[in-house]
Design a protein around this motif. Structure first.
Motif, mmCIF file in Angstrom:
data_model
loop_
_atom_site.group_PDB
_atom_site.id
_atom_site.type_symbol
_atom_site.label_atom_id
_atom_site.label_comp_id
_atom_site.label_asym_id
_atom_site.label_seq_id
_atom_site.Cartn_x
_atom_site.Cartn_y
_atom_site.Cartn_z
ATOM 1 N N MET A 428 0.812 -1.162 -0.106
ATOM 2 C CA MET A 428 -0.144 -0.009 0.143
ATOM 3 C C MET A 428 0.928 1.186 -0.058
ATOM 4 S SD MET A 428 -3.059 -0.934 -0.305
ATOM 5 C CE MET A 428 -4.151 -2.099 -0.227
ATOM 6 N N VAL A 429 2.152 1.071 0.279
ATOM 7 C CA VAL A 429 3.195 2.275 0.418
ATOM 8 C C VAL A 429 3.651 2.477 -1.082
ATOM 9 C CG1 VAL A 429 5.030 3.249 1.318
ATOM 10 C CG2 VAL A 429 3.493 2.256 3.004
ATOM 11 N N ALA A 430 3.821 1.155 -1.615
ATOM 12 C CA ALA A 430 4.438 1.393 -2.805
ATOM 13 C C ALA A 430 3.679 1.735 -4.214
ATOM 14 C CB ALA A 430 4.951 -0.045 -3.092
ATOM 15 N N LEU A 431 2.286 1.795 -3.639
ATOM 16 C CA LEU A 431 1.266 2.154 -4.821
ATOM 17 C C LEU A 431 0.880 3.522 -4.228
ATOM 18 C CD1 LEU A 431 -0.931 -1.294 -5.284
ATOM 19 C CD2 LEU A 431 0.988 -0.203 -6.653
ATOM 20 N N SER A 478 -9.073 0.080 -10.929
ATOM 21 C CA SER A 478 -9.337 0.340 -9.699
ATOM 22 C C SER A 478 -8.331 1.262 -9.286
ATOM 23 C CB SER A 478 -9.265 -0.948 -8.826
ATOM 24 O OG SER A 478 -10.384 -1.805 -9.248
ATOM 25 N N TYR A 479 -8.280 1.810 -7.631
ATOM 26 C CA TYR A 479 -7.173 2.359 -7.217
ATOM 27 C C TYR A 479 -6.845 1.586 -6.125
ATOM 28 C CZ TYR A 479 -8.463 6.674 -9.767
ATOM 29 O OH TYR A 479 -8.596 7.847 -10.926
ATOM 30 N N PRO A 480 -5.727 1.860 -5.435
ATOM 31 C CA PRO A 480 -5.022 1.100 -4.422
ATOM 32 C C PRO A 480 -5.743 0.820 -3.229
ATOM 33 C CG PRO A 480 -3.201 2.557 -5.415
ATOM 34 C CD PRO A 480 -4.825 3.015 -5.936
ATOM 35 N N HIS A 481 -6.724 1.961 -2.574
ATOM 36 C CA HIS A 481 -7.485 1.738 -1.630
ATOM 37 C C HIS A 481 -8.528 0.752 -1.887
ATOM 38 C CE1 HIS A 481 -9.709 4.893 -3.676
ATOM 39 N NE2 HIS A 481 -10.904 4.377 -3.434
ATOM 40 N N GLN A 482 -8.917 0.323 -3.166
ATOM 41 C CA GLN A 482 -10.016 -0.551 -3.405
ATOM 42 C C GLN A 482 -9.570 -1.998 -3.436
ATOM 43 O OE1 GLN A 482 -11.060 1.588 -6.899
ATOM 44 N NE2 GLN A 482 -12.875 2.041 -6.214
ATOM 45 N N LEU A 483 -8.382 -2.360 -3.094
ATOM 46 C CA LEU A 483 -7.520 -3.720 -3.390
ATOM 47 C C LEU A 483 -7.259 -4.106 -1.980
ATOM 48 C CD1 LEU A 483 -5.218 -3.091 -6.095
ATOM 49 C CD2 LEU A 483 -7.478 -3.459 -6.230
ATOM 50 N N SER A 484 -7.245 -5.293 -1.538
ATOM 51 C CA SER A 484 -7.175 -6.277 -0.554
ATOM 52 C C SER A 484 -5.465 -6.166 -0.517
ATOM 53 C CB SER A 484 -7.499 -7.449 -0.298
ATOM 54 O OG SER A 484 -6.985 -8.297 -1.471
ATOM 55 N N GLY A 485 -4.900 -6.515 0.871
ATOM 56 C CA GLY A 485 -3.496 -6.719 0.918
ATOM 57 C C GLY A 485 -2.951 -7.628 -0.263
ATOM 58 N N MET A 487 -4.049 -8.523 -3.033
ATOM 59 C CA MET A 487 -4.282 -8.047 -4.306
ATOM 60 C C MET A 487 -3.463 -7.099 -4.548
ATOM 61 S SD MET A 487 -6.289 -9.091 -7.141
ATOM 62 C CE MET A 487 -7.709 -9.576 -6.280
ATOM 63 N N ALA A 488 -3.227 -5.996 -3.738
ATOM 64 C CA ALA A 488 -2.131 -5.033 -3.812
ATOM 65 C C ALA A 488 -0.639 -5.462 -4.118
ATOM 66 C CB ALA A 488 -2.149 -3.913 -2.656
ATOM 67 N N GLN A 489 -0.312 -6.710 -3.318
ATOM 68 C CA GLN A 489 1.185 -7.375 -3.549
ATOM 69 C C GLN A 489 1.317 -7.774 -4.762
ATOM 70 O OE1 GLN A 489 3.833 -6.683 -2.658
ATOM 71 N NE2 GLN A 489 4.256 -7.639 -0.681
ATOM 72 N N ARG A 490 0.086 -8.427 -5.454
ATOM 73 C CA ARG A 490 0.239 -8.957 -6.610
ATOM 74 C C ARG A 490 0.593 -7.983 -7.635
ATOM 75 N NH1 ARG A 490 -1.871 -14.326 -7.280
ATOM 76 N NH2 ARG A 490 -2.704 -15.010 -5.182
ATOM 77 N N CYS A 492 1.937 -5.256 -7.228
ATOM 78 C CA CYS A 492 3.344 -4.621 -6.962
ATOM 79 C C CYS A 492 4.207 -5.765 -7.878
ATOM 80 C CB CYS A 492 3.890 -4.694 -5.528
ATOM 81 S SG CYS A 492 2.841 -3.253 -4.657
ATOM 82 N N ILE A 493 3.904 -6.733 -7.646
ATOM 83 C CA ILE A 493 4.634 -7.972 -8.523
ATOM 84 C C ILE A 493 4.750 -7.563 -9.884
ATOM 85 C CG2 ILE A 493 5.195 -10.564 -8.855
ATOM 86 C CD1 ILE A 493 4.095 -10.981 -6.178
ATOM 87 N N ALA A 494 3.422 -7.547 -10.407
ATOM 88 C CA ALA A 494 3.273 -7.196 -11.872
ATOM 89 C C ALA A 494 4.133 -5.883 -11.948
ATOM 90 C CB ALA A 494 1.758 -7.053 -12.291
ATOM 91 N N LEU A 495 4.107 -4.903 -11.390
ATOM 92 C CA LEU A 495 4.567 -3.568 -11.539
ATOM 93 C C LEU A 495 6.146 -3.924 -11.636
ATOM 94 C CD1 LEU A 495 4.253 -0.292 -11.344
ATOM 95 C CD2 LEU A 495 4.871 -0.523 -9.104
ATOM 96 N N ALA A 496 6.784 -4.766 -10.930
ATOM 97 C CA ALA A 496 8.287 -5.062 -10.918
ATOM 98 C C ALA A 496 8.628 -5.985 -12.037
ATOM 99 C CB ALA A 496 8.549 -5.933 -9.575
ATOM 100 N N LEU A 497 7.318 -6.484 -12.915
ATOM 101 C CA LEU A 497 7.714 -7.104 -13.946
ATOM 102 C C LEU A 497 7.631 -6.342 -15.205
ATOM 103 C CD1 LEU A 497 6.174 -10.468 -12.965
ATOM 104 C CD2 LEU A 497 8.579 -9.991 -12.876
ATOM 105 N N THR A 498 7.355 -4.998 -15.082
ATOM 106 C CA THR A 498 6.759 -4.139 -16.358
ATOM 107 C C THR A 498 8.122 -4.208 -17.468
ATOM 108 O OG1 THR A 498 6.966 -2.342 -14.928
ATOM 109 C CG2 THR A 498 5.089 -2.984 -15.206
ATOM 110 N N GLY A 499 9.291 -3.887 -16.632
ATOM 111 C CA GLY A 499 10.588 -3.858 -17.513
ATOM 112 C C GLY A 499 11.075 -5.112 -17.882
#
Length: 676
Positions: A428-431, A478-485, A487-490, A492-499
């Motif tokens: 939730m801090v990373a998003l 969706s926005y981060p506050h609409q996600l569970s913990g 789901m938000a971590q998933r 973040c993993i997708a965000l790490a894989l964007t590059g």
């Protein structure tokens, strides 16, 4: 205890520098490399120099009238035209500049001379002293500044320097509020604590450590308040509280021009433009200083740390831990090879020393240990994301054949995201809560892969499906506050894989999640490693996670690796007492084994940086420590290519000792010199 010695110049410590190498030219300051900063500084220099030297170069006396050329437009005789009395505008504008510039400078001196020392005192004494100073400054902030200034003018007359000095007293409260927060933050840094422990008094700590760290904020605030001061002086003159005629002032000239908007509109342009450009230049300079603050401070810190490390190495030679850190070859399939890594605080202690790790392609390396052992510092150094005042001061970080240590920030940005990515422990801090998931995923995809908006959204949806999110289109909206913990971590993993990185640094990615979601995230990471050939550095406290996911493990204690090797070997046959203690304190019990009535525990805490003992850093908490443990000793090969940092490895293995108080007591009673 003696005070810390000044840091030597880094250039003097370069061992291979030729004697005939020409002296380096000094680099242009970072804030001057920004267009706004350069133009703002140039304009302010021109205005200040031009105004202060105006009597030496202006073409006309400011009182000389030419009624035949009233309200004249710019010409060869009058470069900026004339006013309603035929006086030369260029001469009057240049001469009038000294009053607002000097008065604003006086206001700054008074404001900072009062507010800055009060902030330093309050930050050092956070109890009753801080409360008293804060309440007093709040009273100043509550006073109506305009009314007070008009009252002062009524008493002393149009003495603008004196009026601005009073205004500086009022502004000192605002300066105090800003500087107090900065000073409190700086005083929490480790190098400030180290300076205090080293015996430096309050004044020297503030002058040598706190004030330099506040330099950028002071410069930014000074530039902004300087522009405000110029506006205040001009505003007072506009209202008639300035130099009387025929002495020129920017505010009165603007007031005079406002009454000739129809018969002489040009009259407002020169004086108004000079005032506006001067204020804008001050603000642009402040913005440029703010933009270079963090990066500049970090570069200075790293240079100082490298210089200090080189000086220590030259003076002391190789220590015991450095002597056994022999040059280790980098395997052909290694994605990352860390060799003898050292991370230090500026003017303070080491945080990590002698760390050597190897991450092979398609494998997971676990970094495990208690809080304060240096795991996160080691992991974040791989990406060059260490906190301000902390930097890599020795060793190498070889990523795919390139040593990242000492690389400029611009070059490191080319590695982050596209080749090395990070998963933080707080999703939730990373998003960013202000942006949708689609915006946060498509931006990096477009930057790293060079695709259009539509294709980036398609790739983002596919990444979300790859990390186990079924309804990808809904999550993208969706926005981060609409996600569970979970789901938000998933996400973040997708965000790490964007590059499409080759190495993923996961800093305790399951700490903030419940047990069920932890298992899902670990299963996801395992599948990504298997299907994509991704390599992972996993920072964790959980030995169960290490056993489940990691191929190799490095156990860290007090800033160094005490045991490393293949996961199965380290966990099945631990050789270091600290690893034994961690396993004994782990609540996971294998199937078929009885549940112990009481888990083993480790007395004491991890020693703080700067207080590490000679020899084994775990000796003060170890049940098996002897006098031999308190002298330097080399590491011992173990676990088929790993290592263990313990002088009693053979003794403990021979007696088949595990970490229980009963066995430790029996063993130490029968071993020569074993009594602690």
């Amino acid at each position: 205890m003696s005070a810390p010695q000044p840091l030597p110049d880094a250039d003097l410590l370069a061992p291979d520098k030729p004697a005939t190498e020409p002296a380096r030219t000094r680099r242009v300051p970072a804030f001057l490399r920004r267009p706004g900063g350069a133009l703002g500084a140039l304009w302010l220099v021109v205005v200040v120099v031009g105004s202060l030297t105006a009597p030496l170069w202006v073409p006309y006396d400011v009182t000389t009238q030419d009624l035949a050329n009233r309200l004249a437009l710019p010409s060869a005789d009058h470069l900026l035209g004339t006013d309603p009395l035929g006086r030369d505008l260029l001469s009057r504008i240049a001469t009038a500049g000294s009053l607002p510039l000097l008065s604003s400078a006086l206001m700054l001196v008074v404001a900072f001379a009062i507010g800055l020392p009060l902030a330093l005192v309050a930050a050092e004494r956070p109890g009753r002293t801080e409360r008293f100073i804060s309440r007093a400054t709040e009273v100043l902030l509550a006073l109506p500044a305009t009314v007070l200034l008009l009252a002062v003018i009524g008493i002393v007359g149009n003495e603008i320097p004196l009026v601005m000095a009073v205004f500086g007293v009022l502004l000192s409260a605002a300066v105090y509020r800003v500087m107090l927060g900065v000073a409190q933050s700086v005083r929490q840094r480790l190098y400030v604590d180290a300076a205090r422990v080293d015996g430096l008094g309050s004044l020297r700590v503030n002058v040598r450590h706190v004030l330099p760290a506040m330099g950028t904020v002071i410069a930014v605030q000074g530039a902004q308040l300087f522009g405000i001061g110029i506006l205040v002086v001009a505003g007072l003159a506009f209202l008639g509280f300035g130099p009387g005629e025929p002495a020129p002032s920017w505010g009165f000239m603007i007031n005079d021009a406002s009454s000739h908007l129809f018969d002489g509109p040009w009259l407002l342009v020169p004086s108004g433009l000079v005032l506006a450009l001067t204020v804008v230049a001050a603000n642009e300079l402040a913005d440029a200083l703010a933009a270079r603050g963090g990066a500049g401070a970090k570069r200075r810190s790293r240079k100082q740390v490298r210089a200090a490390a080189a000086a220590a190495a030259a003076a002391q030679g190789e220590s015991g831990s450095e002597q056994d850190a022999v040059a280790q070859p980098v395997p052909d399939d290694a994605v990352l090879a860390v060799r003898d890594l050292r991370v230090s605080v500026v003017g303070g202690p080491d945080l990590v020393t002698g760390v050597s790790l190897t991450v092979r392609r398609g494998t997971v390396l676990g970094l495990v240990g208690e809080s304060g052992c240096g795991k996160s510092m080691t992991a974040r150094s791989l990406l060059g994301l260490l906190p301000d005042g902390v930097a890599v001061s020795g060793g190498s970080i070889i990523f795919q054949g390139t040593d990242l240590v000492g690389r400029p920030e611009k070059e490191l940005r080319g590695y982050r995201g596209s080749r090395i990515a990070l998963i933080s422990q707080e999703p939730m801090v990373a998003l960013d809560p202000a942006f949708s998931i689609a915006a946060q995923l498509t931006g990096p995809i477009r930057r790293h892969r060079g695709v259009g908006r539509g294709e980036a959204r398609t790739i983002a949806a596919e990444l979300l499906r790859n990390v186990g999110i079924v309804d990808a289109d809904r999550i993208l909206r969706s926005y981060p506050h609409q996600l569970s913990g979970g789901m938000a971590q998933r996400v973040c993993i997708a965000l790490a894989l964007t590059g499409e990185p080759d190495l993923l640094v996961a800093d305790e990615p399951t700490t903030a999640l419940d047990v069920t979601v932890q298992a899902e995230i670990l299963s996801l990471l395992r599948a990504l490693v298997r299907d994509t050939g991704l390599s992972v550095v996993l920072v964790t406290h959980d030995l169960g996670v290490v056993a489940d996911l990691c191929d190799d493990v490095a156990v860290m204690y007090a800033g160094e690796v005490v045991e490393a090797g293949a996961t199965a070997g380290v966990l099945d046959e631990p050789r270091h007492p600290y690893t034994m203690a961690l396993l004994g304190a782990d609540p996971h019990v294998p199937d078929g084994e009885p549940v112990p009535e009481r888990l083993a525990s480790i007395a004491g805490t991890v020693p703080s940086p700067g207080t590490w003992p000679e020899g084994c850093r775990f000796a003060g908490r170890c049940l098996f420590a002897t006098d031999a443990c308190r002298t330097p000793f080399p590491t011992v090969p173990a676990h088929g290519g790993g290592l263990v940092r313990c002088v009693r490895v053979e003794d403990l293995a021979l007696h088949q000792i595990s970490w229980t108080p009963e066995e430790a007591g029996a063993e130490t009673a029968t071993t020569a010199g074993g009594a602690r």
